[in-house]
Design a protein around this motif. Structure first.
Motif, PDB file in Angstrom:
ATOM      1  N   VAL A 222      -5.301   6.372  27.517  1.00 62.56           N
ATOM      2  CA  VAL A 222      -5.524   6.488  28.968  1.00 62.56           C
ATOM      3  C   VAL A 222      -6.929   6.990  29.320  1.00 62.56           C
ATOM      4  CG1 VAL A 222      -3.078   6.822  29.487  1.00 62.56           C
ATOM      5  CG2 VAL A 222      -4.528   8.820  29.022  1.00 62.56           C
ATOM      6  N   GLY A 223      -7.726   7.330  28.319  1.00 58.96           N
ATOM      7  CA  GLY A 223      -9.076   7.813  28.596  1.00 58.96           C
ATOM      8  C   GLY A 223      -9.109   9.195  29.223  1.00 58.96           C
ATOM      9  N   LEU A 224      -8.361  10.123  28.644  1.00 57.95           N
ATOM     10  CA  LEU A 224      -8.279  11.491  29.168  1.00 57.95           C
ATOM     11  C   LEU A 224      -8.878  12.455  28.152  1.00 57.95           C
ATOM     12  CD1 LEU A 224      -7.145  13.640  31.201  1.00 57.95           C
ATOM     13  CD2 LEU A 224      -5.015  13.560  29.870  1.00 57.95           C
ATOM     14  N   ALA A 225      -9.725  13.372  28.636  1.00 55.70           N
ATOM     15  CA  ALA A 225     -10.360  14.372  27.770  1.00 55.70           C
ATOM     16  C   ALA A 225      -9.823  15.755  28.100  1.00 55.70           C
ATOM     17  CB  ALA A 225     -11.879  14.351  27.956  1.00 55.70           C
ATOM     18  N   TRP A 226      -9.716  16.570  27.065  1.00 53.75           N
ATOM     19  CA  TRP A 226      -9.324  17.984  27.233  1.00 53.75           C
ATOM     20  C   TRP A 226     -10.362  18.836  26.540  1.00 53.75           C
ATOM     21  CZ3 TRP A 226      -4.787  20.767  24.335  1.00 53.75           C
ATOM     22  CH2 TRP A 226      -4.600  22.051  24.883  1.00 53.75           C
ATOM     23  N   SER A 252     -19.515  10.558  35.818  1.00 58.55           N
ATOM     24  CA  SER A 252     -20.219   9.300  36.093  1.00 58.55           C
ATOM     25  C   SER A 252     -19.562   8.114  35.399  1.00 58.55           C
ATOM     26  CB  SER A 252     -21.681   9.413  35.659  1.00 58.55           C
ATOM     27  OG  SER A 252     -21.789   9.494  34.240  1.00 58.55           O
ATOM     28  N   LEU A 253     -18.835   8.374  34.311  1.00 57.99           N
ATOM     29  CA  LEU A 253     -18.169   7.313  33.559  1.00 57.99           C
ATOM     30  C   LEU A 253     -16.707   7.143  33.965  1.00 57.99           C
ATOM     31  CD1 LEU A 253     -19.628   8.134  30.033  1.00 57.99           C
ATOM     32  CD2 LEU A 253     -20.202   6.153  31.462  1.00 57.99           C
ATOM     33  N   GLY A 254     -16.231   7.975  34.877  1.00 56.64           N
ATOM     34  CA  GLY A 254     -14.848   7.893  35.320  1.00 56.64           C
ATOM     35  C   GLY A 254     -13.849   8.511  34.363  1.00 56.64           C
ATOM     36  N   VAL A 255     -14.338   9.369  33.464  1.00 63.04           N
ATOM     37  CA  VAL A 255     -13.455  10.029  32.504  1.00 63.04           C
ATOM     38  C   VAL A 255     -12.837  11.261  33.151  1.00 63.04           C
ATOM     39  CG1 VAL A 255     -13.341  11.287  30.310  1.00 63.04           C
ATOM     40  CG2 VAL A 255     -14.724   9.199  30.488  1.00 63.04           C
ATOM     41  N   ALA A 256     -11.520  11.323  33.181  1.00 70.95           N
ATOM     42  CA  ALA A 256     -10.837  12.515  33.678  1.00 70.95           C
ATOM     43  C   ALA A 256     -10.879  13.585  32.589  1.00 70.95           C
ATOM     44  CB  ALA A 256      -9.405  12.195  34.045  1.00 70.95           C
ATOM     45  N   ALA A 283      -3.574   9.733  34.794  1.00 82.41           N
ATOM     46  CA  ALA A 283      -4.447   8.797  34.086  1.00 82.41           C
ATOM     47  C   ALA A 283      -3.758   7.449  33.872  1.00 82.41           C
ATOM     48  CB  ALA A 283      -4.873   9.395  32.749  1.00 82.41           C
ATOM     49  N   LEU A 284      -2.444   7.466  33.758  1.00 84.57           N
ATOM     50  CA  LEU A 284      -1.694   6.213  33.572  1.00 84.57           C
ATOM     51  C   LEU A 284      -1.781   5.300  34.796  1.00 84.57           C
ATOM     52  CD1 LEU A 284       1.595   7.436  31.833  1.00 84.57           C
ATOM     53  CD2 LEU A 284      -0.089   5.850  30.868  1.00 84.57           C
ATOM     54  N   THR A 285      -2.047   5.876  35.968  1.00 79.62           N
ATOM     55  CA  THR A 285      -2.032   5.102  37.211  1.00 79.62           C
ATOM     56  C   THR A 285      -3.382   4.479  37.537  1.00 79.62           C
ATOM     57  OG1 THR A 285      -2.609   7.003  38.608  1.00 79.62           O
ATOM     58  CG2 THR A 285      -0.270   6.669  38.107  1.00 79.62           C
ATOM     59  N   ARG A 286      -4.419   4.741  36.774  1.00 76.69           N
ATOM     60  CA  ARG A 286      -5.750   4.211  37.079  1.00 76.69           C
ATOM     61  C   ARG A 286      -6.265   3.401  35.887  1.00 76.69           C
ATOM     62  NH1 ARG A 286      -8.841   6.988  33.840  1.00 76.69           N
ATOM     63  NH2 ARG A 286      -8.478   9.204  33.370  1.00 76.69           N
ATOM     64  N   PRO A 287      -7.256   2.546  36.138  1.00 82.01           N
ATOM     65  CA  PRO A 287      -7.829   1.785  35.023  1.00 82.01           C
ATOM     66  C   PRO A 287      -8.467   2.721  33.989  1.00 82.01           C
ATOM     67  CG  PRO A 287      -8.496   0.857  37.139  1.00 82.01           C
ATOM     68  CD  PRO A 287      -7.847   2.169  37.435  1.00 82.01           C
ATOM     69  N   ARG A 288      -8.345   2.349  32.744  1.00 80.51           N
ATOM     70  CA  ARG A 288      -8.955   3.164  31.689  1.00 80.51           C
ATOM     71  C   ARG A 288     -10.471   3.059  31.773  1.00 80.51           C
ATOM     72  NH1 ARG A 288     -11.319   3.072  26.996  1.00 80.51           N
ATOM     73  NH2 ARG A 288     -10.718   4.477  25.282  1.00 80.51           N
ATOM     74  N   PRO A 289     -11.196   4.177  31.696  1.00 78.78           N
ATOM     75  CA  PRO A 289     -12.657   4.124  31.763  1.00 78.78           C
ATOM     76  C   PRO A 289     -13.247   3.382  30.570  1.00 78.78           C
ATOM     77  CG  PRO A 289     -11.918   6.327  31.144  1.00 78.78           C
ATOM     78  CD  PRO A 289     -10.692   5.570  31.545  1.00 78.78           C
TER      79      PRO A 289
END
Length: 297
Positions: A222-226, A252-256, A283-289
């Motif tokens: 999903v392109g999610l960072a912690w 800027s890259l759309g990474v949550a 994150a599942l509801t949006r396009p993956r960055p």
């Protein structure tokens, strides 16, 4: 200078230290010249006077004087742990724990008090601690707040007595392959999630091949960072500035990105887990960055 050297009779000294008298006996041969409760500094100096001129403070008291935050009950009895050369004969008494050692380190002076080096003070404390939480927090504080390395703690444990070292050795072994000590706690917490992170400390690139970041934990689906970071766990202001630049790059890259204070991993683990679950669901509801592990295709 001693009271007896000033020609004060020992019986007079004894009477003045009786209940209701103007003085107080702190330790054998150590008299407080008032009857109020002693201050922490007075207890430390009394311990050093009792143990002798070669004594140095270690353990809990030394760690606190280095600025470490230890999880010890405020109501617990204050004990001063001191080290003395092995050839000297002095026993523990009242609030003073005297340890004879063949490895007496060179002291570090803080506010006139000789302290064992931080790695030695920390390992002397954890050898006497009884719970994983207290031991782990003390070593994390030594690493992140005191600038001590896990390797230095492990080497100090290897050089000293093996008594009381099983738990700290186990924790250090678990942290051995973790870039940040704080990440060790996060790693354990992440395993509870229904969707654990897919990667840890992997480099990300954008679709031009430029460096995008290296998140502590990453959900590639999903392109999610912690990220586990804060001023508490950085030693220089430049580290904090680098964190701000990283977050701007993510945005800027759309990474949550979910940021967690290291202390919350211990104090609010359930809330942290809820935040991660919510972030993953969002994150599942949006396009993956458009970021990639390794060079983009």
């Amino acid at each position: 200078m001693t009271l007896e050297s000033l020609d004060m009779n020992s019986k007079v000294i004894y009477r003045k230290c009786l209940p209701g008298g103007p003085w107080r006996r702190l330790l054998p041969g150590i008299i407080l010249l008032h009857n109020n409760d002693p201050t922490p500094d007075q207890l430390v100096h009394a311990a050093l006077l009792y143990a002798g001129t070669a004594a140095i403070v270690t353990g809990e008291e030394a760690c606190l004087r280095y600025g470490l935050r230890l999880d010890v009950p405020a109501t617990s009895e204050r004990r001063i742990h001191v080290l003395i050369p092995h050839h000297l004969k002095r026993t523990s008494s009242d609030f003073v724990t005297v340890e004879r050692t063949k490895r007496l380190p060179r002291p570090w002076l803080r506010a006139g008090v000789p302290l064992a080096p931080l790695a030695r003070a920390t390992t002397d404390f954890v050898r006497r601690a009884r719970t994983v939480h207290v031991i782990g927090q003390a070593m994390i504080e030594a690493v992140q707040r005191g600038g001590c390395t896990p390797q230095a703690l492990a080497e100090e444990l290897d050089r000293g007595t093996k008594r009381g070292t099983a738990l700290p050795r186990r924790l250090l072994a678990e942290w051995a392959n973790v870039r940040s000590v704080a990440e060790a706690e996060a790693q354990k917490l992440a395993k509870i999630l229904p969707h654990p992170p897919t990667h840890q400390n992997e480099v990300l690139y954008d679709n031009t091949g430029s460096y995008a970041g290296r998140p502590d934990f990453w959900w590639d689906d999903v392109g999610l960072a912690w990220e586990i970071d804060s001023l508490d766990f950085h030693f220089r202001s430049t580290d904090y500035a680098r964190t701000l630049r990283r977050n701007t790059r993510y945005a800027s890259l759309g990474v949550a990105v979910v940021q967690t204070l290291p202390s919350r991993l211990r104090t609010e683990p359930k809330t942290v887990l809820d935040e991660l679950r919510t972030a993953y669901a969002a994150a599942l509801t949006r396009p993956r960055p458009a970021v990639f592990l390794g060079e983009p295709p």
